[in-house]
Motif scaffolding. Sequence first.
Motif, PDB file in Angstrom:
ATOM      1  N   THR A  26      -0.247  -5.188  11.529  1.00  0.00           N
ATOM      2  CA  THR A  26       0.704  -4.568  12.456  1.00  0.00           C
ATOM      3  C   THR A  26       1.343  -5.683  13.275  1.00  0.00           C
ATOM      4  OG1 THR A  26      -1.016  -4.253  14.145  1.00  0.00           O
ATOM      5  CG2 THR A  26      -0.592  -2.418  12.634  1.00  0.00           C
ATOM      6  N   LEU A  27       2.537  -5.415  13.801  1.00  0.00           N
ATOM      7  CA  LEU A  27       3.163  -6.417  14.669  1.00  0.00           C
ATOM      8  C   LEU A  27       2.277  -6.702  15.877  1.00  0.00           C
ATOM      9  CD1 LEU A  27       6.970  -5.485  14.648  1.00  0.00           C
ATOM     10  CD2 LEU A  27       5.766  -7.213  13.282  1.00  0.00           C
ATOM     11  N   GLU A  42      -0.976 -14.146   8.771  1.00  0.00           N
ATOM     12  CA  GLU A  42      -1.075 -13.900   7.335  1.00  0.00           C
ATOM     13  C   GLU A  42      -0.709 -12.459   6.992  1.00  0.00           C
ATOM     14  OE1 GLU A  42      -3.982 -13.211   3.627  1.00  0.00           O
ATOM     15  OE2 GLU A  42      -4.304 -12.459   5.660  1.00  0.00           O
ATOM     16  N   PRO A  43       0.511 -12.225   6.469  1.00  0.00           N
ATOM     17  CA  PRO A  43       0.850 -10.900   5.966  1.00  0.00           C
ATOM     18  C   PRO A  43       0.646 -10.794   4.462  1.00  0.00           C
ATOM     19  CG  PRO A  43       2.866 -12.165   6.308  1.00  0.00           C
ATOM     20  CD  PRO A  43       1.701 -13.095   6.568  1.00  0.00           C
ATOM     21  N   ASP A  44      -0.093  -9.782   4.034  1.00  0.00           N
ATOM     22  CA  ASP A  44      -0.173  -9.446   2.614  1.00  0.00           C
ATOM     23  C   ASP A  44       1.026  -8.567   2.283  1.00  0.00           C
ATOM     24  OD1 ASP A  44      -2.677 -10.712   2.305  1.00  0.00           O
ATOM     25  OD2 ASP A  44      -3.710  -8.917   3.026  1.00  0.00           O
ATOM     26  N   LEU A  45       1.691  -8.843   1.173  1.00  0.00           N
ATOM     27  CA  LEU A  45       2.952  -8.173   0.870  1.00  0.00           C
ATOM     28  C   LEU A  45       2.855  -7.287  -0.366  1.00  0.00           C
ATOM     29  CD1 LEU A  45       5.426 -11.127   1.504  1.00  0.00           C
ATOM     30  CD2 LEU A  45       4.770  -9.292   3.084  1.00  0.00           C
ATOM     31  N   VAL A  46       3.350  -6.062  -0.198  1.00  0.00           N
ATOM     32  CA  VAL A  46       3.508  -5.117  -1.301  1.00  0.00           C
ATOM     33  C   VAL A  46       4.927  -4.567  -1.220  1.00  0.00           C
ATOM     34  CG1 VAL A  46       1.067  -4.519  -1.465  1.00  0.00           C
ATOM     35  CG2 VAL A  46       2.553  -3.233   0.105  1.00  0.00           C
ATOM     36  N   MET A  47       5.315  -3.770  -2.213  1.00  0.00           N
ATOM     37  CA  MET A  47       6.704  -3.336  -2.321  1.00  0.00           C
ATOM     38  C   MET A  47       6.835  -1.824  -2.152  1.00  0.00           C
ATOM     39  SD  MET A  47       9.673  -4.815  -2.795  1.00  0.00           S
ATOM     40  CE  MET A  47       9.700  -6.246  -3.883  1.00  0.00           C
ATOM     41  N   THR A  48       7.949  -1.422  -1.542  1.00  0.00           N
ATOM     42  CA  THR A  48       8.284  -0.007  -1.450  1.00  0.00           C
ATOM     43  C   THR A  48       9.067   0.424  -2.680  1.00  0.00           C
ATOM     44  OG1 THR A  48      10.436  -0.312  -0.393  1.00  0.00           O
ATOM     45  CG2 THR A  48       8.517  -0.253   1.053  1.00  0.00           C
ATOM     46  N   ASP A  50      12.001   1.520  -2.757  1.00  0.00           N
ATOM     47  CA  ASP A  50      13.383   1.046  -2.683  1.00  0.00           C
ATOM     48  C   ASP A  50      13.466  -0.464  -2.501  1.00  0.00           C
ATOM     49  OD1 ASP A  50      12.235   1.600  -0.199  1.00  0.00           O
ATOM     50  OD2 ASP A  50      14.112   2.222   0.737  1.00  0.00           O
ATOM     51  N   GLY A  51      12.415  -1.178  -2.895  1.00  0.00           N
ATOM     52  CA  GLY A  51      12.499  -2.625  -3.021  1.00  0.00           C
ATOM     53  C   GLY A  51      12.428  -3.420  -1.735  1.00  0.00           C
ATOM     54  N   VAL A  52      11.650  -2.933  -0.765  1.00  0.00           N
ATOM     55  CA  VAL A  52      11.481  -3.645   0.496  1.00  0.00           C
ATOM     56  C   VAL A  52      10.039  -4.153   0.596  1.00  0.00           C
ATOM     57  CG1 VAL A  52      11.622  -3.501   3.014  1.00  0.00           C
ATOM     58  CG2 VAL A  52      13.225  -2.187   1.580  1.00  0.00           C
ATOM     59  N   LEU A  53       9.890  -5.414   0.963  1.00  0.00           N
ATOM     60  CA  LEU A  53       8.556  -5.991   1.141  1.00  0.00           C
ATOM     61  C   LEU A  53       7.982  -5.567   2.481  1.00  0.00           C
ATOM     62  CD1 LEU A  53       9.267  -9.582  -0.191  1.00  0.00           C
ATOM     63  CD2 LEU A  53       7.668  -7.948  -1.206  1.00  0.00           C
ATOM     64  N   VAL A  54       6.770  -4.982   2.426  1.00  0.00           N
ATOM     65  CA  VAL A  54       6.073  -4.549   3.637  1.00  0.00           C
ATOM     66  C   VAL A  54       4.661  -5.125   3.631  1.00  0.00           C
ATOM     67  CG1 VAL A  54       7.417  -2.432   3.896  1.00  0.00           C
ATOM     68  CG2 VAL A  54       5.289  -2.386   2.555  1.00  0.00           C
ATOM     69  N   ALA A  55       4.034  -5.108   4.797  1.00  0.00           N
ATOM     70  CA  ALA A  55       2.714  -5.715   4.962  1.00  0.00           C
ATOM     71  C   ALA A  55       1.619  -4.659   4.898  1.00  0.00           C
ATOM     72  CB  ALA A  55       2.639  -6.459   6.293  1.00  0.00           C
ATOM     73  N   ARG A  56       0.861  -4.711   3.822  1.00  0.00           N
ATOM     74  CA  ARG A  56      -0.370  -3.929   3.643  1.00  0.00           C
ATOM     75  C   ARG A  56      -1.295  -4.789   2.801  1.00  0.00           C
ATOM     76  NH1 ARG A  56      -1.714  -0.658   7.131  1.00  0.00           N
ATOM     77  NH2 ARG A  56      -0.404  -2.206   8.179  1.00  0.00           N
ATOM     78  N   ILE A 123       4.137   0.472   9.918  1.00  0.00           N
ATOM     79  CA  ILE A 123       4.014  -0.576   8.901  1.00  0.00           C
ATOM     80  C   ILE A 123       5.202  -1.523   9.045  1.00  0.00           C
ATOM     81  CG2 ILE A 123       4.044  -1.056   6.428  1.00  0.00           C
ATOM     82  CD1 ILE A 123       2.722   1.664   5.987  1.00  0.00           C
ATOM     83  N   PRO A 124       4.968  -2.813   9.269  1.00  0.00           N
ATOM     84  CA  PRO A 124       6.095  -3.735   9.415  1.00  0.00           C
ATOM     85  C   PRO A 124       6.607  -4.238   8.071  1.00  0.00           C
ATOM     86  CG  PRO A 124       4.044  -4.894   9.848  1.00  0.00           C
ATOM     87  CD  PRO A 124       3.671  -3.455   9.557  1.00  0.00           C
ATOM     88  N   THR A 125       7.874  -4.560   8.046  1.00  0.00           N
ATOM     89  CA  THR A 125       8.464  -5.230   6.890  1.00  0.00           C
ATOM     90  C   THR A 125       8.296  -6.735   7.044  1.00  0.00           C
ATOM     91  OG1 THR A 125      10.655  -5.505   7.878  1.00  0.00           O
ATOM     92  CG2 THR A 125      10.212  -3.418   6.744  1.00  0.00           C
TER      93      THR A 125
END
Length: 332
Positions: A26-27, A42-48, A50-56, A123-125
Amino acid sequence: MRSHDQNSCPLVIAHRGASGYRPEHTLAAYELAIQMGADYIEPDLVMTQDGVLVARHENEISGTTDVATRPEFRDRQTTKMIDGQTVTGWFTEDFTLAELKTLRVKERLPHLRSTEFDGLFDIPTLVDIIELVQRQSAATGRMIGIYPETKHPTYFTAIGLSLEEPLVNILNQYGLCDRTSPVFIQSFETANLKALKQITDVSLVQLVNDIGQPYDFIAHPQHHDNNNRTYRDLVTPQGLGEIADYADAIGVNKRLIVPTGADGYLLPPTSLLDDAHAQGLQVHGWTFRNEEVFLAPDYQGNPELEYQQFYRLGIDGLFSDFPDTALHVEKN
């Protein structure tokens, strides 16, 4: 941001933010880590969808959000095969960013950590995170780094949502594109790091666990020589030499540096630090946590003793859920 060189203090990397104190990724967790003095977040990145990288930490989000309680998303629950494992739940790639932004984050370890912040954050991008870091760098007068991990890259590429090109494009947009940029990109797979080497000049990190093997060895054996190799094969002198051709550091399970026996007690340190340094690789260890359940009995419940040991051994950086503890020990 402090120097990466081996003569400086080890880098303190806030693992998923200050995740010992705020819900991870989280921010609020990242901002607290920055306030504590962490060198990198350290952000772990996954995809939505619609093609946006978010941190989970995972693309399956029922453990870290309220998605399972949201009736409007009940029909999104499904079962998928992720890196050879059957997983049932709700997955980021089945949601648009707008839908994900309606969810609220919760503590992943409620039996160990406070739940008082559950429901407060979204959830932050990746863009949200970079802009936070750049604001905080300006406000504090120190350069704060980001240390993104590409999660399940083979899987995301297979479903048409490749992580690497969008990540590099965003980094480039924010001027994070060369050897001096305060960025490390990390992955448990090898092929995507080699591909990243061709499209970015930022530092790359090969993640190494103490069990298993990179999933790209399993998914595409025809692309890898001796694809039966395990993670432990990657940290032999020969394996480290190969990693040094495409990466700048290894991010390793700390048990590869200081093993434990079947009883959980510590064994003598391995030669991994010396072997990696001989190949010009930095070594960043993971994951350091304060709770006694995560500590070897030798430390008698005192997490500071674990940090002291790894600092004495000459580690170049470490991932901590409690960056304030890591920095307190380092300064004393």
